[in-house]
Structure formats: C-alpha cells, structure tokens
Design a protein around this motif. Structure first.
Motif, PDB file in Angstrom:
ATOM      1  N   ASP A  74       0.877  -1.177   0.073  1.00 49.93           N
ATOM      2  CA  ASP A  74      -0.019  -0.056  -0.139  1.00 49.93           C
ATOM      3  C   ASP A  74       0.897   1.208  -0.050  1.00 49.93           C
ATOM      4  O   ASP A  74       1.572   1.699   1.138  1.00 49.93           O
ATOM      5  N   PHE A  75       0.970   1.915  -1.325  1.00 50.92           N
ATOM      6  CA  PHE A  75       2.056   3.013  -1.186  1.00 50.92           C
ATOM      7  C   PHE A  75       1.320   4.019  -2.428  1.00 50.92           C
ATOM      8  O   PHE A  75       0.565   3.676  -3.276  1.00 50.92           O
ATOM      9  N   ASP A  76       1.835   5.270  -2.115  1.00 55.99           N
ATOM     10  CA  ASP A  76       1.514   6.270  -2.958  1.00 55.99           C
ATOM     11  C   ASP A  76       2.797   7.361  -3.281  1.00 55.99           C
ATOM     12  O   ASP A  76       3.671   7.018  -2.318  1.00 55.99           O
ATOM     13  N   LEU A  77       2.949   7.567  -4.605  1.00 56.14           N
ATOM     14  CA  LEU A  77       4.320   7.985  -4.816  1.00 56.14           C
ATOM     15  C   LEU A  77       4.077   9.539  -5.497  1.00 56.14           C
ATOM     16  O   LEU A  77       3.191   9.665  -6.329  1.00 56.14           O
ATOM     17  N   PHE A  78       4.802  10.488  -4.922  1.00 51.02           N
ATOM     18  CA  PHE A  78       4.928  11.747  -5.502  1.00 51.02           C
ATOM     19  C   PHE A  78       6.248  12.179  -6.027  1.00 51.02           C
ATOM     20  O   PHE A  78       7.157  12.016  -5.165  1.00 51.02           O
ATOM     21  N   PHE A  79       6.222  12.708  -7.069  1.00 55.93           N
ATOM     22  CA  PHE A  79       7.458  13.008  -7.786  1.00 55.93           C
ATOM     23  C   PHE A  79       7.573  14.681  -8.179  1.00 55.93           C
ATOM     24  O   PHE A  79       6.747  15.148  -8.523  1.00 55.93           O
ATOM     25  N   GLU A  80       8.393  15.185  -7.386  1.00 48.41           N
ATOM     26  CA  GLU A  80       8.421  16.652  -7.675  1.00 48.41           C
ATOM     27  C   GLU A  80       7.023  17.294  -7.198  1.00 48.41           C
ATOM     28  O   GLU A  80       6.598  18.319  -7.712  1.00 48.41           O
ATOM     29  N   GLY A  81       6.563  16.797  -6.055  1.00 47.01           N
ATOM     30  CA  GLY A  81       5.386  17.420  -5.720  1.00 47.01           C
ATOM     31  C   GLY A  81       4.145  17.052  -6.442  1.00 47.01           C
ATOM     32  O   GLY A  81       2.924  17.270  -5.899  1.00 47.01           O
ATOM     33  N   LYS A  82       4.182  16.264  -7.302  1.00 50.82           N
ATOM     34  CA  LYS A  82       3.061  15.606  -8.121  1.00 50.82           C
ATOM     35  C   LYS A  82       2.818  14.100  -8.079  1.00 50.82           C
ATOM     36  O   LYS A  82       3.671  13.548  -8.262  1.00 50.82           O
ATOM     37  N   PRO A  83       1.715  13.580  -8.230  1.00 48.19           N
ATOM     38  CA  PRO A  83       1.361  11.963  -8.514  1.00 48.19           C
ATOM     39  C   PRO A  83       1.976  11.510  -9.577  1.00 48.19           C
ATOM     40  O   PRO A  83       2.376  12.230 -10.460  1.00 48.19           O
ATOM     41  N   LYS A  84       2.921  10.381  -9.500  1.00 46.13           N
ATOM     42  CA  LYS A  84       3.455   9.970 -10.548  1.00 46.13           C
ATOM     43  C   LYS A  84       3.230   8.496 -10.671  1.00 46.13           C
ATOM     44  O   LYS A  84       3.909   7.585 -10.326  1.00 46.13           O
ATOM     45  N   PRO A  85       1.930   8.164 -11.257  1.00 43.85           N
ATOM     46  CA  PRO A  85       1.587   7.000 -11.585  1.00 43.85           C
ATOM     47  C   PRO A  85       2.470   6.059 -12.447  1.00 43.85           C
ATOM     48  O   PRO A  85       2.547   4.862 -12.087  1.00 43.85           O
ATOM     49  N   ASP A  86       3.024   6.734 -13.436  1.00 41.20           N
ATOM     50  CA  ASP A  86       3.810   5.783 -14.282  1.00 41.20           C
ATOM     51  C   ASP A  86       5.158   5.117 -13.521  1.00 41.20           C
ATOM     52  O   ASP A  86       5.956   4.400 -13.816  1.00 41.20           O
ATOM     53  N   ILE A 112       5.559   8.060  -0.519  1.00 41.52           N
ATOM     54  CA  ILE A 112       6.892   8.126  -0.711  1.00 41.52           C
ATOM     55  C   ILE A 112       6.881   9.361  -1.696  1.00 41.52           C
ATOM     56  O   ILE A 112       6.263   9.855  -2.733  1.00 41.52           O
ATOM     57  N   LYS A 113       7.746  10.643  -1.040  1.00 41.10           N
ATOM     58  CA  LYS A 113       7.743  11.982  -1.870  1.00 41.10           C
ATOM     59  C   LYS A 113       9.058  12.019  -2.190  1.00 41.10           C
ATOM     60  O   LYS A 113      10.158  12.119  -1.283  1.00 41.10           O
ATOM     61  N   THR A 114       9.262  12.336  -3.435  1.00 44.13           N
ATOM     62  CA  THR A 114      10.944  12.441  -3.980  1.00 44.13           C
ATOM     63  C   THR A 114      11.211  13.388  -5.034  1.00 44.13           C
ATOM     64  O   THR A 114      10.328  13.709  -5.775  1.00 44.13           O
ATOM     65  N   THR A 115      12.409  14.164  -4.944  1.00 38.85           N
ATOM     66  CA  THR A 115      12.655  15.262  -5.757  1.00 38.85           C
ATOM     67  C   THR A 115      14.314  14.927  -6.280  1.00 38.85           C
ATOM     68  O   THR A 115      14.957  14.414  -5.569  1.00 38.85           O
TER      69      THR A 115
END
Length: 361
Positions: A74-86, A112-115
C-alpha cells in the motif's frame, strides 16, 4: 531468485506506528561500465564508479501502520510534488523483490515523496539515486525495528536492496569510489551489492570534478533495461565482458598510482565502447547527438593544446560528463563556459564532484 539469508530482517521490537524518514542519495558515474545483466539484477561484468555529490535524490518516506497487514503493498508516490503513477510499477516490482528481506513492508501504508536536483531520464542515473535513497530510508526504518543492526550492515543491505530496484543504484550508497560485481582482483567484491574501493586512492583523485553537460534533457531514446537486454546474443558481448574485466585491473592500479594519462585512456575508451555496443546491437541505437560528438572533439583539441588531464565519459544517453582534477578546476571551467556550454540545451550544465553516498537528513 537467489536467496541471501544474511540479509534476512530480524524484528526485535514493536513496529513503530508512524513517522517520516528523509534521506538523500546521489547518482554515480561508472568509469568501467556494466552493460548486460542476468536475473535478478546480476551484472555480466564488474563495474567501478565515482559517487557524485550534487546530483542527488531526496526521498521522504512517510509510513503509517495499517490496522491489519494486507496481502498487497500500500503506497502512493509523488515526484516533484505531483502524483507519478507511471513510477508505481517500478516501486511495486521493487517491493516484490525485497519483501522477503523487509517483511514489514505489508504492515504499513507508505507515501513516498521524492525530488531530484537534475532532470529525470536524461542520461544522468536518476534510477540509481532514486532507488538508493528509498533503500536507505527503508533501512533506517528497519533500524528502528532492530536497533542492534550495525551501521556497516545498514550500508551493505541498503546497497543490496538498491540493486534489486536498479542495478547501478547499489553503487550510490557509499563513496567516493565503489565496485560492483565479483572480480578476482578486488577483495570483497561480489554481485549482490557494491563495496567501497578497497585500496588507497591517490591524492590526484581527491575532490575530482565532474561537470555534466546537458546536451539533451529529453527522456532517453532507449531505457537502460532494454539496453542491457540487447547484450543477450550480442555478437561482441563475450569480448566486451573480457575487456571490462581487464579495464578493472588497469583502473585498480591507476587509482592507486594517480596516473591521469592512463585514467583518461581507460575512461574514454569505456565510454565509447558502451555506445559502440548499442550501435552494433539488434535493434541498434545511436544515443549520442551531434552536439555530443562536437563536445568530445573540443575536449580532445583542448587536451592536445594544453596538456590538460580533462576527459569525458558518457552514460547511455547524449549528456557528457567532463571529468578533471580539482587542481585544474578554474582553467577547465573557463574552457567549459567559453567553448562547451554553447552545445548544451538552453546552455545548461551541472557542476558536480565525487562524494560520499547516502545520508539521513
């Protein structure tokens, strides 16, 4: 998939309810390239790399204990502040591969929030910094579950886990020079995780500089995964693996002796060989752009005219890593800004240097 019982997770205290762990991890640039792999994420040849410093990923791992452990991740992922489903399938695959070594993964909901400090998928190893940062975060969580785990074990297992997400990611956990892949001349080297270069490194390589010229910031023409797969059945694969092994031996001596002329020869040859393998595969790809070739020619002309020890290397893309000793920093930067920046997309480049790997913030 080979089992590695030494990386089994030992839970000796209650699982923490919730929290946030933030870590950074840099990219790395291979000097001797690995190209071609066996399942799962095992390199066909050993590689050796400089760990970078400024080109890095910062990952915040937000975790909250689930009421009941699920059968899924169970996880969500954000890249540069935006959801990144791919990006999610890659993380899903990573969790599936690492679950046996991190059995608490299904106990939590993760955000997971990543930049990145650099463009994604542009020939700078973003998967290396991204997967190593996430792995290092997860090992900080494991340490809260098992406080007896040592720092050395955290580093080793972080590298092992990172490899299961992206092969080259295992080389980003430590620095300044790391080796991944079993090689008879490198004590402690193995296929499961990267190790620090186990010999003294000559002062000529202290604070070694890497200025990355962003020739083309678009996504790569071919992913690294597809590129590695093209080595299966490649007509020159066996000879390439033999060449890489020999270059590890050469670079081992160079890093200890400080011979920069030999360093230039080995590093540039490796870069061009990587691209030659892509140009002679089926299907075949030319990953360099015209400006990549122009920059290479300019570097050769400058070196011949000045006696500089500047050289280039390339990853599987169009961007150029300009490597040079710290003692030449001012002169080479003048050369870069006056002669090479014109070939960069929008005049963009990144000044970097060798660094020390992953850090907890």
């Amino acid at each position: 998939m080979t089992d590695y019982p030494e990386f089994a997770s030992l839970i000796v205290s209650e699982l923490p309810e919730s929290g946030v762990i933030t870590c950074t991890s840099p990219s790395n640039i291979a000097l001797v390239k690995y190209w071609g792999k066996r399942p799962v994420q095992i390199p066909e040849n050993a590689s050796i790399s400089f760990t970078l410093d400024n080109c890095k990923t910062t990952t915040g791992l937000h975790y909250k204990k689930r009421n009941v452990a699920g059968d899924n991740f169970d996880f969500d992922l954000f890249f540069e502040g935006k959801p990144k489903p791919d990006f999610k399938p890659k993380i899903q695959s990573f969790f599936e591969r690492t679950y046996k070594y991190l059995p608490f993964l299904k106990e939590y909901t993760f955000t997971i929030k990543t930049t990145n400090t650099f463009p994604h998928s542009s020939g700078i190893a973003s998967s290396a910094s991204g997967m190593s940062a996430l792995s290092y975060c997860l090992m900080q969580l494991e340490q809260s579950i098992n406080p007896n785990i040592s720092e050395a074990e955290i580093l080793r297992k972080s590298s092992f886990l990172a490899r299961l997400g992206s092969g080259s990611a295992c080389r980003s956990i430590q620095g300044p020079v790391t080796v991944w892949g079993k090689h008879p001349d490198i004590k402690g080297s193995n296929d499961a995780y990267a190790v620090p270069f186990p010999f003294s490194i000559h002062q000529n390589f202290d604070n070694y500089q890497d200025t990355i010229l962003l020739i083309d910031k678009e996504e790569k023409q071919v992913s690294s995964t597809v590129g590695h797969d093209l080595m299966h059945g490649h007509p020159f694969a066996a000879k390439r693996f033999e060449q890489a092994s020999g270059n590890i031996v050469l670079l081992k001596e160079i890093l200890q002796s400080g011979d920069l002329d030999d360093f230039v020869r080995v590093v540039e040859s490796e870069a061009l060989t990587l691209h030659a393998m892509m140009m002679t595969s089926l299907p075949y790809f030319i990953l360099m752009k015209p400006n990549t070739l122009s920059v290479i020619q300019k570097i050769w002309e400058y070196r011949n005219a000045t006696g500089s020890k500047v050289c280039f290397t390339l990853d599987a893309g169009a961007n150029v890593h300009v490597l040079y000793p710290d003692s030449e920093k001012n002169q080479v930067l003048r050369f870069i800004t006056s002669e090479l920046v014109a070939y960069c997309q929008n005049g963009q480049y990144i000044c970097d240097k060798i660094g020390w790997g992953a850090k907890k913030m």
